[in-house]
Design an enzyme around this catalytic site. Structure first.
Site, PDB file in Angstrom:
ATOM      1  N   ASP B  11       0.859  -1.191   0.000  1.00 27.52           N
ATOM      2  CA  ASP B  11       0.000   0.000   0.000  1.00 27.52           C
ATOM      3  C   ASP B  11       0.889   1.233   0.000  1.00 27.52           C
ATOM      4  O   ASP B  11       1.764   1.361   0.862  1.00 27.52           O
ATOM      5  CB  ASP B  11      -0.893   0.026   1.251  1.00 27.52           C
ATOM      6  CG  ASP B  11      -2.015  -0.999   1.156  1.00 27.52           C
ATOM      7  OD1 ASP B  11      -2.140  -1.643   0.096  1.00 27.52           O
ATOM      8  OD2 ASP B  11      -2.752  -1.165   2.147  1.00 27.52           O
ATOM      9  N   ASP B 130     -13.956  -5.745  -5.585  1.00 25.54           N
ATOM     10  CA  ASP B 130     -14.127  -5.806  -4.129  1.00 25.54           C
ATOM     11  C   ASP B 130     -15.536  -6.326  -3.855  1.00 25.54           C
ATOM     12  O   ASP B 130     -16.514  -5.647  -4.168  1.00 25.54           O
ATOM     13  CB  ASP B 130     -13.980  -4.402  -3.515  1.00 25.54           C
ATOM     14  CG  ASP B 130     -12.535  -3.914  -3.543  1.00 25.54           C
ATOM     15  OD1 ASP B 130     -11.643  -4.720  -3.875  1.00 25.54           O
ATOM     16  OD2 ASP B 130     -12.300  -2.727  -3.255  1.00 25.54           O
TER      17      ASP B 130
END
Lengths: 222, 251
Positions: B11, B130
């Site tokens: 990330d 997602d």
């Protein structure tokens, strides 16, 4: 040594450029200069050529043939002057006579054969997905041919390389040259070709870690 | 034989790694380039950056990170997060990304996937899904999991394949961050629904979860973040473990 990566707007070639620059660091005595270009002058002055290729066969060959004089000068350098050329992915596929993708188009015709979509045979296949994406092994059959032996020098027996494609090169079996083979989805296909000065890899040496860099170094020292 | 891929994900926020590896001797634990290099030298089959930069003025930081990484790491690099348009994709590819993962934009505007896969080839277009369970189905979420689109994840997966995606990165919202393992049911259902490869994501807490993702979830690649950070497991350990369980990996 001048190395020209042929830029015919086939998509992103920065990976190819970066990997050749990295590989060249290991061969300082060759004084390698790498250029990304489609200028006829740079192709003429090159000692070695690299033909990358991404996307569809049709788009690639159309862009290449769309640059005035490019096909002719490549032909002269490769077929007459016998300069080494490395075709990567669709770059290798374009060596064929014909590619079936998107309704079909003529290739460069330097190595006899046709590029066709991978057939999946679910009953024999361990995997049934397309594109063929990921690391797979290549078995080379150099048969003592010096150029082939040099091209795979210092690599393991069945090295891993990174693949991403849905089409494969079906060679005409009448021609005699060195091949690399890879197994996917129930079949073996030609994943590398070494025909005198014309070398092609269906996989991406520029994305294949240390083995890929080693292969690029080998190409630079041919 | 094709090997299953292990993909560590980093990330990145404002050009810095948010949760990173905490290796001894690492000069700068927040440097994404250095971390990506450690992973690729350690045998990672691919590197994934997820850009979670929130503010618009810092959005350009990711391009510099991608450029530097592609000059040092010679394995495929996938970049996602905040990709809105064909221009964004083009820019990331030009800076050295090999694949771009598209999430919210793929839901909001199907043309982004259709146009970009035509323009750059399916091989560099990854659609990130997602998904969150609702009753006996899964729904697609957007905007980093904040908005429910109400779209059925299985139908959506098929649609994205038809639109030209080369791969699907499937994240279970229910499992993400829990470390209890992938949502195997979701992975296997999507994998059998589409003919393109799927990358499983969300929920990995130990090496057995990676095995399950491939063996039971039929994923072609497994993505994980936290088990590789803080030195809990190395890529090499993960590969040796998968190998010991009979899963083909590149060692």
């Amino acid at each position: 040594m001048n190395v020209t990566i042929v830029d015919y707007y086939s998509g992103n070639v920065s990976s190819v450029l970066n990997s050749f620059k990295e590989a060249a660091k290991y061969k300082p005595n060759l004084n390698i200069k790498i250029k990304l270009s489609n200028k006829l002058e740079d192709i003429k002055n090159a000692d070695k050529l690299v033909l990358p290729g991404q996307g569809s066969f049709k788009n690639c060959i159309n862009s290449l043939k769309g640059i005035d004089g490019l096909e002719e000068i490549l032909k002269e350098q490769v077929l007459v002057k016998k300069k080494f050329i490395l075709g990567i992915c669709v770059g290798m596929q374009m060596f064929a006579d014909y590619g079936e993708e998107d309704g079909g188009s003529e290739g460069l015709g330097w190595i006899s054969g046709t590029v066709k979509k991978i057939k999946i045979f679910p009953e024999h296949a361990d995997v049934t997905k397309l594109p063929h994406i990921g690391w797979n092994q290549v078995t080379f059959f150099p048969n003592g041919i010096p150029i082939a032996e040099k091209f795979i020098n210092r690599l393991d027996q069945n090295p891993h390389f990174y693949f991403v494609h849905s089409y494969i090169f079906h060679p005409k079996n009448t021609e005699n040259y060195t091949r690399g083979e890879t197994y996917y989805a129930g079949q073996k296909f030609m994943s590398a070709v070494i025909k005198e000065n014309i070398i092609g890899t269906q996989f991406h040496p520029e994305k294949s870690g240390n083995d890929g860099l080693l292969m690029i170094q080998n190409f630079l020292t041919l | 034989m094709l090997k299953n891929r292990i993909i560590p994900c980093l990330d990145v926020k404002n050009g810095r790694v948010v949760k990173g590896i905490n290796f001894l001797g690492l000069k700068d634990a927040g440097d994404p380039v250095e971390q990506a290099k450690i992973y690729s030298d350690g045998g990672a089959d691919e590197i994934c950056f997820l850009d979670i930069t929130a503010s618009n003025e810092n959005r350009d930081t990711i391009y510099d990170v991608v450029k530097q990484t592609s000059e040092k790491c010679f394995v495929p690099l996938t970049v996602g997060g905040g990709v809105r348009s064909v221009e964004d994709i083009s820019k990331l590819l030009n800076y050295g990304a090999d694949k771009v993962s598209i999430n919210t934009a793929a839901v909001e505007n199907s043309k982004v996937v259709i146009d970009s896969s035509k323009k750059f080839g399916s091989q560099c277009i990854v659609v990130a899904i997602d998904a969150k369970k609702n009753g006996d189905k899964w729904e697609v979420f957007t905007h980093g999991g904040r908005n429910n689109s109400g779209i059925d994840a299985l139908e959506y997966a098929k649609q994205m394949e038809e639109n030209g995606a080369g791969e699907l990165l499937v994240t279970s919202m229910d499992r993400d961050g829990t470390q209890v393992g992938y949502d195997i049911d979701l992975m296997s259902k999507i994998s059998s629904k589409v003919n393109i490869p799927i990358i499983a994501s969300g929920g990995v807490g130990n090496l057995d979860h990676l095995v399950d993702g491939i063996k039971l979830g039929n994923a072609n690649a497994v993505l994980a973040a936290s088990i590789f950070h803080y030195g809990k497991h190395s890529i090499k350990e993960a590969k040796e473990y998968l190998d010991s369980k009979g899963i083909p990996v590149r060692i």
